[in-house]
Design an enzyme around this catalytic site. Structure first.
Site, mmCIF file in Angstrom:
data_model
loop_
_atom_site.group_PDB
_atom_site.id
_atom_site.type_symbol
_atom_site.label_atom_id
_atom_site.label_comp_id
_atom_site.label_asym_id
_atom_site.label_seq_id
_atom_site.Cartn_x
_atom_site.Cartn_y
_atom_site.Cartn_z
ATOM 1 N N LYS A 1 33.534 41.860 64.179
ATOM 2 C CA LYS A 1 32.236 41.986 64.858
ATOM 3 C C LYS A 1 32.441 42.395 66.324
ATOM 4 O O LYS A 1 33.568 42.311 66.839
ATOM 5 C CB LYS A 1 31.492 40.650 64.769
ATOM 6 C CG LYS A 1 32.251 39.507 65.407
ATOM 7 C CD LYS A 1 31.801 38.157 64.872
ATOM 8 C CE LYS A 1 32.492 37.046 65.642
ATOM 9 N NZ LYS A 1 32.265 35.730 65.076
ATOM 10 N N TYR B 1 33.471 45.286 100.067
ATOM 11 C CA TYR B 1 32.084 44.879 100.332
ATOM 12 C C TYR B 1 32.023 43.511 100.994
ATOM 13 O O TYR B 1 32.768 42.600 100.633
ATOM 14 C CB TYR B 1 31.302 44.813 99.019
ATOM 15 C CG TYR B 1 30.886 46.163 98.478
ATOM 16 C CD1 TYR B 1 30.253 47.117 99.279
ATOM 17 C CD2 TYR B 1 31.115 46.482 97.141
ATOM 18 C CE1 TYR B 1 29.862 48.345 98.763
ATOM 19 C CE2 TYR B 1 30.719 47.705 96.616
ATOM 20 C CZ TYR B 1 30.096 48.637 97.433
ATOM 21 O OH TYR B 1 29.713 49.834 96.917
HETATM 22 C C1 PLP Z 1 33.426 35.130 64.935
HETATM 23 C C2 PLP Z 1 33.548 34.367 63.661
HETATM 24 C C3 PLP Z 1 34.796 34.185 63.061
HETATM 25 C C4 PLP Z 1 36.095 34.554 63.746
HETATM 26 O O1 PLP Z 1 36.348 33.632 64.776
HETATM 27 P P1 PLP Z 1 37.724 33.591 65.620
HETATM 28 O O2 PLP Z 1 37.610 32.345 66.394
HETATM 29 O O3 PLP Z 1 37.716 34.806 66.478
HETATM 30 O O4 PLP Z 1 38.839 33.600 64.655
HETATM 31 C C5 PLP Z 1 34.838 33.576 61.820
HETATM 32 N N1 PLP Z 1 33.704 33.156 61.209
HETATM 33 C C6 PLP Z 1 32.481 33.294 61.766
HETATM 34 C C7 PLP Z 1 31.279 32.800 61.058
HETATM 35 C C8 PLP Z 1 32.367 33.880 63.016
HETATM 36 O O5 PLP Z 1 31.156 34.004 63.588
#
Ligand code: PLP
Length: 372
Positions: free
Chosen positions: A43, A265
């Site tokens: 994602k 800045y």
């Molecule tokens: C983002 C997510 C993961 C992966 O999590 P990590 O901590 O990056 O391994 C797994 N399951 C769900 C439901 C998530 O939202």
């Protein structure tokens, strides 16, 4: 222009080591053993690394199950990995995304009765609708079926059958902390609730969950950050993954400051002695946190140049950051690359009072992704 050299660039680069990415996948697969498959959480553009190349690389390493947050992300992963993989959309179905779900064969993760009815309705007239997953909430109280709604799902066989569920999952709240009793509580609840649905595989663990041991693995695990080289737990020494990403910024100009000269800045930094500053081409628009600006107490953020840690001085600005290179053995040249993240991802996140996940997903779209 020739004096700047043919490789000179003013644009920052995110260097992604695909070989290490693949190795991290294989190390995790080895860790969980043959009875469990490693899926990938890709994602948010694979945590900023680029979902297309990451998806392809992990597919090449044997990954056949991918998790994204939205259907739009799913479409990109589908184009990258081809038809022979499952892509689950964690945020669930939505009317305006149906073309994406059906067109790219994306599987929604269903978390409520509202979503269950909506998906059953949407797929009614569809010839070969995608399968779906059920997310059971076991205490995180974020997404997932709460107890009362799960009862309704379990007892409504007609609705459940229409969902064509091929995966059941839940998500841990405190996995980085091995000593948290909440891990076991969630595990027991997941075992109990998932056993009421006639579906395999089950998945429960993100990266940190994998390190809680076999009981947490089931048939599938869903790591994200560990694939991308981030530390996932409170005990880094147990972890198998290696750094994958460096944010590289080119040296654009060198400045000598005299005692009393101001920098950047708001003139927040004033030189107390003669010093050499390198202005590099990456700023907060590229994912360099403003909080890395130096304070009255001294440096907060650092970069790596000539294998040495060099402090950020003055205010981080939109496109530029100033580094104190006075102490380096060799005077940097224009076009040299300063490195952020890399082996220092964890301390860089700590210095920004944030987590490795946020540093990665904040890398700006202007940053060129370079895959090595
Ligand atoms: C983002 C997510 C993961 C992966 O999590 P990590 O901590 O990056 O391994 C797994 N399951 C769900 C439901 C998530 O939202």
């Amino acid at each position: 222009m020739s004096n700047l050299g043919p490789t000179y660039s003013t644009r920052p680069v995110l260097r992604v080591n695909l070989k290490t990415l693949k190795q991290n996948y294989m190390s995790l697969q080895k860790l969980v053993g043959k009875k469990t498959k490693v899926a990938a959480s890709v994602k948010a553009d694979a945590y900023g690394l680029g979902a297309h190349r990451v998806g392809r690389t992990l597919y090449g390493a044997g990954c056949r199950t991918f998790f994204v947050a939205t259907a739009g992300e799913g479409k990109i992963v589908r184009e990258a990995v081809g038809d022979n993989a499952s892509i689950y959309v964690l945020n669930g179905p939505a009317p305006r995304d149906l073309t994406l779900f059906f067109g790219s064969q994306l599987k929604p993760v269903i978390s409520s009765m509202i979503q269950a009815y909506a998906w059953a309705d949407a797929t009614k007239e569809v010839k070969r609708p995608p399968y779906s997953a059920v997310h059971i909430d076991t205490g995180l109280n974020r997404l997932g079926f709460p107890d009362d709604e799960f009862e309704k799902l379990v007892t409504n066989k007609k609705l459940f059958d229409r969902l064509k569920v091929d995966h059941v999952m839940s998500h841990l709240a405190c996995a980085p902390d091995k000593t948290s009793p909440f891990n076991r509580e969630q595990l027991q609840k997941f075992r109990k609730q998932s056993s009421r649905l006639p579906v395999l595989p089950l998945s429960f663990s993100n990266s940190a969950g994998i390190y809680l041991g076999d009981a947490y693995h089931f048939q599938l695990v869903r790591p994200g950050i560990s694939l991308y080289g981030g530390i996932a737990t409170d005990d880094p020494s147990q972890e198998v993954s290696q750094p994958v990403v460096s944010l590289m910024a080119p040296v654009l100009q060198l400045r000598y400051l005299q005692t009393g000269d101001k920098l950047g800045y708001n003139s927040t930094f004033v030189a107390k002695t003669e010093m050499l500053i390198a202005i590099v081409g990456a700023g907060y628009a590229d994912g360099i946190p403003v909080i890395w600006s130096s304070s009255d107490e001294g440096a907060v953020g650092h970069a790596t140049l000539q294998k040495r840690r060099v402090p950020i001085l003055g205010r981080v600005s939109m496109d530029l950051t100033a580094l104190d290179v006075t102490g380096l053995k060799k005077k940097p040249r224009i076009g040299d690359w300063a490195e952020f993240l890399g082996d220092n991802l964890e301390s860089d996140a700590h210095a920004a009072k944030t987590i490795n996940y946020e540093l990665l997903t904040n890398i700006g779209s202007r940053v060129r992704r370079e895959y090595v």
